[in-house]
Motif scaffolding. Sequence first.
Motif, PDB file in Angstrom:
ATOM      1  N   SER A   1     -30.573 -18.821 -69.061  1.00  0.00           N
ATOM      2  CA  SER A   1     -29.638 -18.892 -70.185  1.00  0.00           C
ATOM      3  C   SER A   1     -30.338 -19.412 -71.432  1.00  0.00           C
ATOM      4  CB  SER A   1     -28.466 -19.820 -69.853  1.00  0.00           C
ATOM      5  OG  SER A   1     -27.626 -19.253 -68.877  1.00  0.00           O
TER       6      SER A   1
ATOM      7  N   VAL B   1     -24.208 -17.877 -77.096  1.00  0.00           N
ATOM      8  CA  VAL B   1     -23.262 -17.162 -76.251  1.00  0.00           C
ATOM      9  C   VAL B   1     -23.562 -15.669 -76.226  1.00  0.00           C
ATOM     10  CG1 VAL B   1     -20.832 -16.471 -76.059  1.00  0.00           C
ATOM     11  CG2 VAL B   1     -21.425 -18.870 -76.460  1.00  0.00           C
TER      12      VAL B   1
ATOM     13  N   ASN C   1     -26.500 -14.746 -74.045  1.00  0.00           N
ATOM     14  CA  ASN C   1     -26.187 -14.897 -72.621  1.00  0.00           C
ATOM     15  C   ASN C   1     -25.250 -13.793 -72.126  1.00  0.00           C
ATOM     16  OD1 ASN C   1     -27.808 -17.198 -72.460  1.00  0.00           O
ATOM     17  ND2 ASN C   1     -26.139 -18.518 -73.133  1.00  0.00           N
ATOM     18  N   LEU C   2     -24.301 -13.401 -72.945  1.00  0.00           N
ATOM     19  CA  LEU C   2     -23.455 -12.269 -72.577  1.00  0.00           C
ATOM     20  C   LEU C   2     -24.273 -10.989 -72.474  1.00  0.00           C
ATOM     21  CD1 LEU C   2     -20.283 -12.994 -74.745  1.00  0.00           C
ATOM     22  CD2 LEU C   2     -20.400 -13.016 -72.248  1.00  0.00           C
TER      23      LEU C   2
ATOM     24  N   ILE D   1     -22.704 -19.054 -69.745  1.00  0.00           N
ATOM     25  CA  ILE D   1     -22.308 -18.478 -71.032  1.00  0.00           C
ATOM     26  C   ILE D   1     -22.790 -19.346 -72.194  1.00  0.00           C
ATOM     27  CG2 ILE D   1     -20.366 -17.696 -72.447  1.00  0.00           C
ATOM     28  CD1 ILE D   1     -20.846 -16.021 -69.955  1.00  0.00           C
ATOM     29  N   THR D   2     -22.735 -20.658 -72.030  1.00  0.00           N
ATOM     30  CA  THR D   2     -23.195 -21.570 -73.093  1.00  0.00           C
ATOM     31  C   THR D   2     -24.615 -22.077 -72.856  1.00  0.00           C
ATOM     32  OG1 THR D   2     -22.287 -23.484 -71.929  1.00  0.00           O
ATOM     33  CG2 THR D   2     -20.864 -22.396 -73.553  1.00  0.00           C
TER      34      THR D   2
ATOM     35  N   GLN E   1     -14.934 -14.930 -75.108  1.00  0.00           N
ATOM     36  CA  GLN E   1     -15.961 -14.886 -74.068  1.00  0.00           C
ATOM     37  C   GLN E   1     -15.436 -14.169 -72.823  1.00  0.00           C
ATOM     38  OE1 GLN E   1     -17.340 -18.919 -73.450  1.00  0.00           O
ATOM     39  NE2 GLN E   1     -17.638 -19.235 -75.638  1.00  0.00           N
TER      40      GLN E   1
ATOM     41  N   LEU F   1     -16.527 -10.533 -71.074  1.00  0.00           N
ATOM     42  CA  LEU F   1     -16.848 -10.330 -69.661  1.00  0.00           C
ATOM     43  C   LEU F   1     -15.969  -9.237 -69.051  1.00  0.00           C
ATOM     44  CD1 LEU F   1     -17.301 -14.003 -68.403  1.00  0.00           C
ATOM     45  CD2 LEU F   1     -19.097 -12.286 -68.686  1.00  0.00           C
TER      46      LEU F   1
ATOM     47  N   PHE G   1     -18.425 -20.933 -67.398  1.00  0.00           N
ATOM     48  CA  PHE G   1     -18.199 -21.110 -68.835  1.00  0.00           C
ATOM     49  C   PHE G   1     -17.503 -22.441 -69.075  1.00  0.00           C
ATOM     50  CE2 PHE G   1     -14.045 -19.867 -67.576  1.00  0.00           C
ATOM     51  CZ  PHE G   1     -13.160 -20.118 -68.610  1.00  0.00           C
TER      52      PHE G   1
END
Length: 259
Positions: free
Chosen positions: A11, A16, A19-20, A45-46, A65, A69, A84
């Motif tokens: 990550s 964000v 990571n997404l 996610i973070t 977020q 997803l 998350f």
Amino acid sequence: MMRIAALQMQSVTGDVQANLASIERAAIEAARGGAGLLIAPELCITGYGAGDAITALAETANGDQIKALQAISSANGVAIVAGFAERDGADVYNSAVFVNGHAEPVIYRKSHLYGDYERSLFKPERPSSRVVELGGLKLGMLICYDVEFPENVRRLAIAGVDAILVPTALPAGPSGTFIANHMIQTRAFENQIFIAYINHAGADERFTFAGNSRIAAPDGSLVAAWNDNLERLIFAEIDPGTFATSIAGNPYLKDLGSA
């Protein structure tokens, strides 16, 4: 039986969108590999080590977020479990979400926070069971430290799950090595279920991660395992029928009920 994919993920703390994007790439590869489910780590996610930025980035269960997803899941035909930071009013929880296309997401909140770092950021939830069905299997969710308390695993096993999905942020060190190499397989064996324990790769500004993600089977064997902390995607088959002999020969839950 279901084929799953698990992402030992590097990550980017506080980013964000990056990571997404990593999860989206993994979802595309998972779909190509025939998986029906993708599992990503705790707070992926973070980024686990994002510190106070986690509070600023925390979103509700119907925030952007989770919608992102859901869109990734829908586009690729792959359900996703990912960690998350969940905001609920003034409170922030260390949470994991299960999304399957645009169906209602299912949220699990971590009950056992680990160390001062997590306690400074999150509110603990009361221990609870979150169970979803996918591909004919019942799947439970825990997060990291939760799985180290046998009561949490046993509660889900009694609820009839075939597997428990555990996004984690296991740090490097002797304790982490023991948990990955011994405890996860023991939890699977003593409850005669699968446990997918999926960690971060590499390091961030605060933590170095053990990696060593693994998927343990009801007989205590490993159906998939990493032995490093590099980012990688791995596939495994979750098939309770393959372990019917072990389940029948080690009837812990049945005998617990008759005690």
